[in-house]
Design a protein around this motif. Structure first.
Motif, PDB file in Angstrom:
ATOM      1  N   ARG A 394      -9.606 -28.080 -14.433  1.00 27.01           N
ATOM      2  CA  ARG A 394      -8.869 -28.044 -15.708  1.00 27.01           C
ATOM      3  C   ARG A 394      -7.704 -29.024 -15.734  1.00 27.01           C
ATOM      4  NH1 ARG A 394      -8.218 -21.810 -15.418  1.00 27.01           N
ATOM      5  NH2 ARG A 394      -8.202 -22.582 -13.297  1.00 27.01           N
ATOM      6  N   ASP A 395      -7.251 -29.417 -14.560  1.00 27.11           N
ATOM      7  CA  ASP A 395      -6.200 -30.441 -14.524  1.00 27.11           C
ATOM      8  C   ASP A 395      -6.253 -31.166 -13.179  1.00 27.11           C
ATOM      9  OD1 ASP A 395      -4.807 -28.927 -12.619  1.00 27.11           O
ATOM     10  OD2 ASP A 395      -3.638 -27.892 -14.166  1.00 27.11           O
ATOM     11  N   ALA A 396      -5.405 -32.183 -13.075  1.00 30.74           N
ATOM     12  CA  ALA A 396      -5.445 -33.031 -11.885  1.00 30.74           C
ATOM     13  C   ALA A 396      -5.072 -32.248 -10.631  1.00 30.74           C
ATOM     14  CB  ALA A 396      -4.482 -34.199 -12.084  1.00 30.74           C
ATOM     15  N   TYR A 397      -4.128 -31.301 -10.788  1.00 28.14           N
ATOM     16  CA  TYR A 397      -3.655 -30.550  -9.619  1.00 28.14           C
ATOM     17  C   TYR A 397      -4.757 -29.652  -9.060  1.00 28.14           C
ATOM     18  CZ  TYR A 397       0.649 -32.376 -11.486  1.00 28.14           C
ATOM     19  OH  TYR A 397       1.603 -33.234 -11.949  1.00 28.14           O
ATOM     20  N   GLU A 398      -5.484 -29.022  -9.987  1.00 25.63           N
ATOM     21  CA  GLU A 398      -6.595 -28.172  -9.543  1.00 25.63           C
ATOM     22  C   GLU A 398      -7.672 -29.025  -8.860  1.00 25.63           C
ATOM     23  OE1 GLU A 398      -8.224 -25.376 -12.534  1.00 25.63           O
ATOM     24  OE2 GLU A 398     -10.191 -25.834 -11.673  1.00 25.63           O
ATOM     25  N   ALA A 399      -7.941 -30.201  -9.443  1.00 24.42           N
ATOM     26  CA  ALA A 399      -8.963 -31.081  -8.856  1.00 24.42           C
ATOM     27  C   ALA A 399      -8.579 -31.470  -7.430  1.00 24.42           C
ATOM     28  CB  ALA A 399      -9.132 -32.325  -9.723  1.00 24.42           C
ATOM     29  N   ALA A 400      -7.284 -31.717  -7.213  1.00 25.56           N
ATOM     30  CA  ALA A 400      -6.845 -32.259  -5.923  1.00 25.56           C
ATOM     31  C   ALA A 400      -6.606 -31.191  -4.855  1.00 25.56           C
ATOM     32  CB  ALA A 400      -5.562 -33.062  -6.122  1.00 25.56           C
ATOM     33  N   GLU A 401      -6.519 -29.937  -5.252  1.00 34.89           N
ATOM     34  CA  GLU A 401      -6.182 -28.857  -4.306  1.00 34.89           C
ATOM     35  C   GLU A 401      -7.202 -28.799  -3.155  1.00 34.89           C
ATOM     36  OE1 GLU A 401      -3.404 -26.976  -4.510  1.00 34.89           O
ATOM     37  OE2 GLU A 401      -4.020 -26.049  -2.613  1.00 34.89           O
ATOM     38  N   GLY A 402      -6.731 -28.995  -1.960  1.00 34.23           N
ATOM     39  CA  GLY A 402      -7.599 -28.905  -0.774  1.00 34.23           C
ATOM     40  C   GLY A 402      -8.490 -30.124  -0.563  1.00 34.23           C
ATOM     41  N   ALA A 403      -8.267 -31.196  -1.348  1.00 30.69           N
ATOM     42  CA  ALA A 403      -9.137 -32.382  -1.228  1.00 30.69           C
ATOM     43  C   ALA A 403      -8.704 -33.267  -0.059  1.00 30.69           C
ATOM     44  CB  ALA A 403      -9.101 -33.178  -2.527  1.00 30.69           C
ATOM     45  N   HIS A 404      -9.662 -33.990   0.501  1.00 28.06           N
ATOM     46  CA  HIS A 404      -9.348 -34.978   1.540  1.00 28.06           C
ATOM     47  C   HIS A 404      -8.934 -36.297   0.884  1.00 28.06           C
ATOM     48  CE1 HIS A 404     -11.188 -32.919   5.127  1.00 28.06           C
ATOM     49  NE2 HIS A 404     -11.729 -32.215   4.136  1.00 28.06           N
ATOM     50  N   GLY A 405      -9.571 -36.578  -0.250  1.00 25.48           N
ATOM     51  CA  GLY A 405      -9.293 -37.853  -0.918  1.00 25.48           C
ATOM     52  C   GLY A 405      -9.239 -37.664  -2.411  1.00 25.48           C
ATOM     53  N   ARG A 422       3.580 -33.047  -5.261  1.00 27.76           N
ATOM     54  CA  ARG A 422       2.894 -31.744  -5.343  1.00 27.76           C
ATOM     55  C   ARG A 422       1.412 -31.895  -4.951  1.00 27.76           C
ATOM     56  NH1 ARG A 422       1.927 -28.767 -11.109  1.00 27.76           N
ATOM     57  NH2 ARG A 422       0.290 -27.360 -10.382  1.00 27.76           N
ATOM     58  N   ILE A 423       0.813 -32.993  -5.434  1.00 27.89           N
ATOM     59  CA  ILE A 423      -0.599 -33.219  -5.101  1.00 27.89           C
ATOM     60  C   ILE A 423      -0.764 -33.391  -3.593  1.00 27.89           C
ATOM     61  CG2 ILE A 423      -2.438 -34.981  -5.287  1.00 27.89           C
ATOM     62  CD1 ILE A 423      -1.808 -35.158  -8.246  1.00 27.89           C
ATOM     63  N   PHE A 424       0.143 -34.175  -2.997  1.00 25.47           N
ATOM     64  CA  PHE A 424       0.097 -34.430  -1.555  1.00 25.47           C
ATOM     65  C   PHE A 424       0.190 -33.115  -0.775  1.00 25.47           C
ATOM     66  CE2 PHE A 424       2.304 -35.479   2.475  1.00 25.47           C
ATOM     67  CZ  PHE A 424       1.406 -36.408   2.988  1.00 25.47           C
ATOM     68  N   ASP A 425       1.109 -32.265  -1.223  1.00 25.65           N
ATOM     69  CA  ASP A 425       1.316 -30.996  -0.517  1.00 25.65           C
ATOM     70  C   ASP A 425       0.053 -30.130  -0.525  1.00 25.65           C
ATOM     71  OD1 ASP A 425       3.865 -31.729   0.076  1.00 25.65           O
ATOM     72  OD2 ASP A 425       4.811 -30.608  -1.573  1.00 25.65           O
ATOM     73  N   GLY A 426      -0.749 -30.270  -1.580  1.00 29.94           N
ATOM     74  CA  GLY A 426      -1.953 -29.441  -1.675  1.00 29.94           C
ATOM     75  C   GLY A 426      -3.184 -30.045  -1.007  1.00 29.94           C
ATOM     76  N   MET A 427      -3.064 -31.295  -0.523  1.00 34.97           N
ATOM     77  CA  MET A 427      -4.257 -31.959   0.028  1.00 34.97           C
ATOM     78  C   MET A 427      -4.350 -31.855   1.548  1.00 34.97           C
ATOM     79  SD  MET A 427      -4.644 -35.361  -2.402  1.00 34.97           S
ATOM     80  CE  MET A 427      -5.940 -36.105  -1.412  1.00 34.97           C
ATOM     81  N   ARG A 428      -5.541 -32.162   2.071  1.00 30.68           N
ATOM     82  CA  ARG A 428      -5.738 -32.183   3.536  1.00 30.68           C
ATOM     83  C   ARG A 428      -5.126 -33.464   4.107  1.00 30.68           C
ATOM     84  NH1 ARG A 428     -10.260 -28.520   4.061  1.00 30.68           N
ATOM     85  NH2 ARG A 428     -10.185 -28.909   6.306  1.00 30.68           N
ATOM     86  N   ARG A 429      -4.965 -33.511   5.435  1.00 30.48           N
ATOM     87  CA  ARG A 429      -4.387 -34.691   6.092  1.00 30.48           C
ATOM     88  C   ARG A 429      -5.447 -35.418   6.924  1.00 30.48           C
ATOM     89  NH1 ARG A 429      -1.382 -33.355   2.885  1.00 30.48           N
ATOM     90  NH2 ARG A 429       0.778 -32.675   3.069  1.00 30.48           N
ATOM     91  N   PRO A 430      -5.424 -36.717   6.976  1.00 34.01           N
ATOM     92  CA  PRO A 430      -4.608 -37.592   6.152  1.00 34.01           C
ATOM     93  C   PRO A 430      -5.059 -37.541   4.701  1.00 34.01           C
ATOM     94  CG  PRO A 430      -6.168 -38.881   7.458  1.00 34.01           C
ATOM     95  CD  PRO A 430      -6.327 -37.467   7.897  1.00 34.01           C
ATOM     96  N   ALA A 431      -4.115 -37.672   3.771  1.00 35.38           N
ATOM     97  CA  ALA A 431      -4.443 -37.585   2.349  1.00 35.38           C
ATOM     98  C   ALA A 431      -4.648 -39.006   1.801  1.00 35.38           C
ATOM     99  CB  ALA A 431      -3.311 -36.889   1.606  1.00 35.38           C
ATOM    100  N   PHE A 432      -5.850 -39.242   1.265  1.00 38.32           N
ATOM    101  CA  PHE A 432      -6.187 -40.587   0.781  1.00 38.32           C
ATOM    102  C   PHE A 432      -6.135 -40.650  -0.747  1.00 38.32           C
ATOM    103  CE2 PHE A 432      -8.416 -40.107   4.806  1.00 38.32           C
ATOM    104  CZ  PHE A 432      -8.242 -41.351   5.423  1.00 38.32           C
ATOM    105  N   VAL A 433      -5.613 -41.752  -1.263  1.00 37.78           N
ATOM    106  CA  VAL A 433      -5.733 -42.035  -2.699  1.00 37.78           C
ATOM    107  C   VAL A 433      -6.473 -43.361  -2.854  1.00 37.78           C
ATOM    108  CG1 VAL A 433      -4.477 -42.744  -4.779  1.00 37.78           C
ATOM    109  CG2 VAL A 433      -3.732 -40.731  -3.507  1.00 37.78           C
ATOM    110  N   PHE A 434      -7.508 -43.358  -3.702  1.00 36.18           N
ATOM    111  CA  PHE A 434      -8.271 -44.577  -3.976  1.00 36.18           C
ATOM    112  C   PHE A 434      -8.128 -44.873  -5.460  1.00 36.18           C
ATOM    113  CE2 PHE A 434     -10.238 -42.161  -0.565  1.00 36.18           C
ATOM    114  CZ  PHE A 434     -10.287 -43.108   0.454  1.00 36.18           C
TER     115      PHE A 434
END
Ligand code: UDX
Ligand code: ADP
Length: 470
Positions: A394-405, A422-434
Motif C-alpha cells: 500500500r505504500d513504499a514503507y510497507e514494500a520495503a519492510e524486511g527487504a534486502h534490496g 525509516r526505510i533503512f531501519d526496516g530493511m535487512r543488512r546490507p541494505a541495497f538501493v538500486f
C-alpha cells in the motif's frame, strides 16, 4: 453544421476529440466504439482514460457537442469527417510477427466507413492512430473496392497525434505542431483545407504543417523513433559512465546544452516503455525491411536492442550486487508505471525488471501510486514465477519492510521525499538501493548506510570489486 465522428474511443480518440469539441462549439463530435463498456465509461463519471484536466473538458462538452456512442454505423453515416483512431498493436503471430502492425482493427474500421456511406455524400477520412506507411493508400483501396459506397466520394488524410500520456490535454490545447498529410489533387487539397479549418479554431496557422500522405505517416513513426533513439543513446552512454566513473546526468546536461542537440529526452534510466515508442521503432524498421533497406532496418532495431540491454543490465546489476543471488530474498519495487504521472504499465520496463528478478526466484513487493494491483499481477505473471512471489504493497514503507534490496523503477515525485532513514531501519543488512531513474540523493543514502547503485553514476565502492554482470 460540420459533423465529426471518431472511430475508436481509446487513449488517442477520446482525449483528442474531447479537446476538439471544446474548441469547436459549432461542430458536433461523436466518438464511437465497438466496446460497449468503453462507451459506458466515457458516459460515466469515471472516464476510461485518466489524464489531468480531461474530466473537466468532457464535463463541459458532453451533451453539448460531444457524444459517446456504440452505434458506430449511424454516426459514421452522418459524419462529414471520420477520424479513425483504432488500436494497431504489434502483430503477435503470422507474417512480420513482433515487427509489423496488426491492421485487423483498422481494416474493419475502413470497411465500416465504406459500408455506412451514402451515394452523393462525400466524406473525409482521417487516419489518427499511428499506422504503417502507406496505410492511407490501402484505406483508399478498401473504400474504392466497396464501389465508393455506390458513388460516395472519399478523401483520405493523415493527421497523426503527437500528445504524450499524462500531458494529453495540455499538449492537445497547445500543440507544437499539427500535421496534415493529403493527396496533391484538387479534392485532396480541399479536404486538407477543411481539416485545417477545424484546427484553426485554436491552433495558430503557422503550427499547422501540410505534407503529402506518406510523409505524414513516416513523420509519426520517425518522431517516436527519434525520441526512442535519444533514450537508447543516453542509456548506452550510461553504461560507459559506470565503467569509467563518470556521471551520466552531468554528461547529458553538458551535451544537451548544445542548442543543436537540446536537453529533452536525455534522461538515462531503465529504458523506454509505454505503448508507443517501441511499437513505432519496430514499425519503422519493418517498413525499411519491406523496402529492402536492411542496414536502415538494422539501425532502428538496435534502438530496441539497446533498450533490452539496459533493462537486462539493471537486473544483472541487482543480482550481482546481492552476492549473485536473489533467490528467496525480498526485493521492494517502487514504481510500476512506464513513466511518472500515468497509471499505465503497458510495456513498462518495471514489469520486465520484475519478471527478471522473479525468474531468479526473488520475492518482489511492488508499490505504485497509480497502477492497480490487478494490473501489476497480470504484468508480473512470469511463466516460472509463483503467485506468492509477488506482493502488492500500500505504500513504499510497507514494500520495503524486511527487504534486502529496493529498486526505484518509476520517477514518481513522492519517491524523492521518502523517509529513507525509516526505510533503512526496516530493511535487512546490507541494505541495497538500486535507482534506475536518478530519483534518490545518492550521497545522503550512502550516509544513512545504504549501498547505492544509480544508473550511469560513479559506482558505490562496495560494488566496484564485484562482477558488473553488465
Ligand atoms: C510518446 C511521445 O512522446 C508522444 O509524442 C507520442 O505521441 C506518443 O508516444 P508517451 O508514450 O506518452 O509519448 O511517453 P514518453 O513521454 O515519450 O516516454 C516514453 C518512455 O521513455 C517512458 O518510459 C519514459 O520514462 C522514457 N524516457 C523518456 C526516458 O527513459 N528518458 C527520457 O529522457 C525521456
Ligand atoms: P489508442 O491508444 O490507439 O487510442 P486504444 O486501444 O486505447 O488505442 O483504443 C482503440 C479503441 O478502438 C478501442 O476502444 C477499440 O474497442 C476500438 N476499436 C477497434 N476496432 C474498432 C472498430 N472496427 N470500430 C469501432 N471501434 C473499434
Amino acid at each position: 453544421m460540420v459533423k465529426i465522428c471518431c472511430i475508436g474511443a481509446g487513449y488517442v480518440g477520446g482525449p483528442s476529440m474531447a479537446v476538439m469539441a471544446l474548441k469547436c462549439p459549432s461542430i458536433e463530435v461523436a466518438v464511437v466504439d465497438v466496446s460497449r463498456p468503453r462507451i459506458d465509461a466515457w458516459n460515466s463519471d469515471r472516464l476510461p482514460v485518466l489524464e489531468p484536466g480531461l474530466d473537466a473538458v468532457v464535463r463541459e462538452c458532453r451533451g453539448r457537442n460531444l457524444s459517446f456512442s456504440a452505434d458506430v454505423d449511424r454516426h459514421v453515416a452522418d459524419a462529414d469527417i471520420v477520424f479513425v483512431s483504432v488500436n494497431t498493436p504489434t502483430k503477435a503471430r503470422g507474417l512480420g510477427a513482433g515487427r509489423a502492425a496488426d491492421l485487423a482493427y483498422w481494416e474493419s474500421a475502413a470497411r465500416v466507413v465504406a459500408e455506412a456511406s451514402r451515394p452523393g455524400r462525400s466524406k473525409i477520412v482521417v487516419e489518427k492512430s499511428a499506422v504503417p506507411v502507406r496505410t492511407a493508400e490501402a484505406m483508399e483501396r478498401i473504400l474504392l473496392a466497396h464501389g465508393g459506397g455506390g458513388g460516395a466520394a472519399f478523401q483520405v488524410l493523415s493527421n497523426p497525434e503527437f500528445f504524450a500520456e499524462g500531458t494529453a490535454v495540455r499538449d492537445l490545447l497547445c500543440p507544437d505542431r499539427v500535421l496534415i498529410g493529403g493527396p496533391d489533387t484538387d479534392a485532396g487539397r480541399a479536404a486538407a483545407r477543411a481539416l485545417r479549418d477545424v484546427y484553426a479554431n485554436w491552433v495558430p496557422e503557422d503550427r499547422i504543417v501540410a505534407t503529402d500522405l506518406c510523409s505524414a505517416e513516416i513523420s509519426k513513426l520517425a518522431a517516436n523513433a527519434l525520441l526512442a533513439q535519444r533514450v537508447s543513446s543516453v542509456n548506452a552512454i550510461s553504461a560507459l559512465c559506470e565503467a569509467i566513473g563518470a556521471d551520466v546526468s552531468d554528461v547529458a546536461r553538458a551535451v544537451g546544452g548544445d542548442g543543436r542537440v537540446g536537453g529533452a529526452f536525455l534522461n538515462a534510466g531503465v529504458g523506454f516503455g509505454g505503448p508507443n515508442l517501441q511499437k513505432d521503432v519496430l514499425q519503422l524498421a519493418y517498413a525499411c525491411e519491406c523496402h529492402g533497406l536492411a542496414e536502415a532496418a538494422e539501425y532502428w532495431r538496435q534502438v530496441v536492442a539497446v533498450n533490452e540491454y539496459q533493462k537486462g543490465r539493471f537486473v544483472r546489476r541487482v543480482v550481482a550486487s546481492m552476492f549473485g543471488t536473489v533467490a528467496g530474498k525480498k526485493v521492494a519495487v517502487l514504481g510500476f508505471a512506464f513513466k511518472e504521472g500515468v497509471a499505465d504499465s503497458r510495456e513498462s520496463p518495471a514489469a520486465d525488471v520484475c519478471r527478471g528478478l522473479l525468474g531468479d526466484r526473488a520475492h518482489v513487493s511492488v508499490y505504485d501510486p497509480a497502477v492497480g494491483e490487478k494490473q501489476i499481477r497480470r504484468d508480473t505473471a512470469a511463466p516460472a514465477a509463483k503467485e506468492r512471489q509477488v506482493r502488492v504493497a500500500r505504500d513504499a514503507y510497507e514494500a520495503a519492510e524486511g527487504a534486502h534490496g529496493l529498486c526505484v523503477l518509476t520517477e514518481w515525485d513522492e519517491f524523492r521525499t521518502l523517509d529513507y532513514r525509516r526505510i533503512f531501519d526496516g530493511m535487512r543488512r546490507p541494505a541495497f538501493v538500486f535507482d534506475s531513474r536518478g530519483v534518490v540523493d545518492v550521497g545522503k543514502l550512502r550516509e544513512i548506510g545504504f549501498v547505492v547503485y544509480s544508473v550511469g553514476k560513479p559506482l558505490d565502492p562496495w560494488l566496484k570489486g564485484l562482477p558488473a554482470g553488465a
